[in-house]
Structures are given as structure tokens and as C-alpha cells.
Design a protein around this motif. Structure first.
Motif, short mmCIF file in Angstrom:
data_model
loop_
_atom_site.label_atom_id
_atom_site.label_comp_id
_atom_site.label_asym_id
_atom_site.label_seq_id
_atom_site.Cartn_x
_atom_site.Cartn_y
_atom_site.Cartn_z
N ASP A 154 -2.72 -5.97 4.51
CA ASP A 154 -4.03 -6.52 4.25
C ASP A 154 -4.44 -7.42 5.41
O ASP A 154 -3.62 -8.07 6.04
CB ASP A 154 -4.02 -7.36 2.97
CG ASP A 154 -3.92 -6.48 1.74
OD1 ASP A 154 -4.29 -5.30 1.82
OD2 ASP A 154 -3.46 -6.99 0.71
N ASP B 272 -3.74 1.07 -3.30
CA ASP B 272 -3.85 -0.39 -3.23
C ASP B 272 -4.28 -0.92 -4.59
O ASP B 272 -5.32 -0.53 -5.10
CB ASP B 272 -4.89 -0.74 -2.15
CG ASP B 272 -4.87 -2.22 -1.79
OD1 ASP B 272 -4.15 -2.99 -2.46
OD2 ASP B 272 -5.57 -2.59 -0.83
N HIS C 16 -7.98 -3.55 6.25
CA HIS C 16 -6.59 -3.14 6.45
C HIS C 16 -6.29 -2.94 7.92
O HIS C 16 -7.16 -2.60 8.71
CB HIS C 16 -6.31 -1.83 5.70
CG HIS C 16 -6.36 -2.00 4.22
ND1 HIS C 16 -7.38 -1.51 3.45
CD2 HIS C 16 -5.52 -2.66 3.39
CE1 HIS C 16 -7.16 -1.86 2.19
NE2 HIS C 16 -6.05 -2.55 2.12
N HIS D 155 0.83 -1.20 0.00
CA HIS D 155 0.00 0.00 0.00
C HIS D 155 0.87 1.25 0.00
O HIS D 155 0.84 2.03 0.96
CB HIS D 155 -0.96 0.00 1.19
CG HIS D 155 -1.71 -1.30 1.32
ND1 HIS D 155 -1.21 -2.37 2.01
CD2 HIS D 155 -2.88 -1.71 0.81
CE1 HIS D 155 -2.07 -3.38 1.93
NE2 HIS D 155 -3.09 -3.01 1.20
N HIS E 228 -11.33 -6.30 1.02
CA HIS E 228 -10.56 -6.77 2.17
C HIS E 228 -10.36 -5.61 3.13
O HIS E 228 -10.56 -4.46 2.77
CB HIS E 228 -9.21 -7.37 1.74
CG HIS E 228 -8.32 -6.41 1.01
ND1 HIS E 228 -8.48 -6.08 -0.31
CD2 HIS E 228 -7.25 -5.70 1.43
CE1 HIS E 228 -7.55 -5.22 -0.68
NE2 HIS E 228 -6.79 -4.97 0.37
ZN ZN Z 1 -5.08 -3.80 0.68
#
Ligand code: ZN
Ligand code: ZN
Length: 144
Positions: free
Chosen positions: A96, A77, A85, A29, A83
Motif C-alpha cells: 500500500d 485487497d 499501490h 495483497h 489508496h
Molecule cells: Zn492495498
């Protein structure tokens, strides 16, 4: 803008493809700055402003996600499946977090509201492994 200049247009779309491809490889990220350093291995003359502008466009197109982390630089990302974080409160690293249930996909959210859904914000906070190790090492032995 001069659309007759196809050389420039081609170069621009090539830059965007490289930026997208490099981001898709990463699970860190990165900030625009960090990604710019990586993209320069393939496009040595690319500027931070160019990288930033392309990331904005890619985020608007829904091809990448822009993480909205409080009080930090934007992080980006390339992973598109829903998903969560977790962010390190000490160094700002973001990892993640694959949880069940996963965050609701935005098109699904859109079906439930008249608001134009622009994003979502699910973020956990903690200490990353590196900062945990540093923190533990700095404690007196009796407390560790
Ligand atoms: Zn991510
Ligand atoms: Zn950390």
C-alpha cells in the motif's frame, strides 16, 4: 442449485466469511493461491476453485478489491479505503502507498460519467526492500 439444502448454503456463506476475514487481516495483497494456503488453516478442505469463486463474488459486491496488475495473477485487497499501490518489478510484491490526495472514490467518479464505473488502476512500480537489498548485494563494491 438446490436451495432446500441449507447445510450447503450455510457452509458456503461460512467459507465466504472466513475468506473475507482472512483477507482483511493481510496487507500483502495475496493471489487466490496464497490466500487459499492461509484459509486452509481454518478450512482444511477448501479448494482453490472455491476460494477463487468466493473472491470473485466478494469483488463483485464491492467488499474487496481485485487489483489489475499487468501480466500477473490477480491479487486481492481487503482494505476498502481509497489508496494507491506500488508493485515490485522483480518479485511482484505489492504494498500500500498512502498518498495525498487519495484516489477518488468510485461513487464520486460515477457521478461524473455515464459509463458504469467498474474499477480504477493506479499503480506505481519499483523494487521492494528485499529485492533492493539483493540487488545491492550483487553489485561490485565500486558501484554499490
Ligand atoms: Zn492495498
Ligand atoms: Zn521484490
Amino acid at each position: 442449485m438446490n436451495y432446500a439444502d441449507t447445510g450447503t448454503t450455510r457452509r458456503r456463506s461460512h467459507q465466504r466469511e472466513v475468506i473475507l476475514a482472512e483477507l482483511a487481516k493481510l496487507r500483502t495483497h495475496p493471489t487466490a493461491d496464497e490466500l487459499c494456503q492461509i484459509v486452509r488453516r481454518r478450512l482444511p478442505r477448501v479448494s482453490l476453485a472455491t476460494v477463487y469463486r468466493n473472491l470473485e463474488v466478494l469483488a463483485e459486491q464491492g467488499l474487496i478489491a481485485r487489483l489489475e496488475l499487468s501480466g500477473q495473477q490477480w491479487r486481492f485487497d481487503g482494505r476498502k479505503d481509497p489508496h494507491s499501490h506500488i508493485r515490485c518489478v522483480t518479485c511482484g510484491a505489492v504494498a500500500d502507498l498512502d498518498l495525498t490526495p487519495t484516489p477518488t472514490p468510485l461513487p464520486e467518479v460515477q457521478r461524473h460519467t455515464d459509463y458504469a464505473v467498474a474499477g480504477q488502476h493506479t499503480e506505481f512500480a519499483g523494487l521492494c526492500p528485499a529485492c533492493r537489498a539483493a540487488h545491492d548485494a550483487s553489485l561490485p563494491e565500486a558501484l554499490a
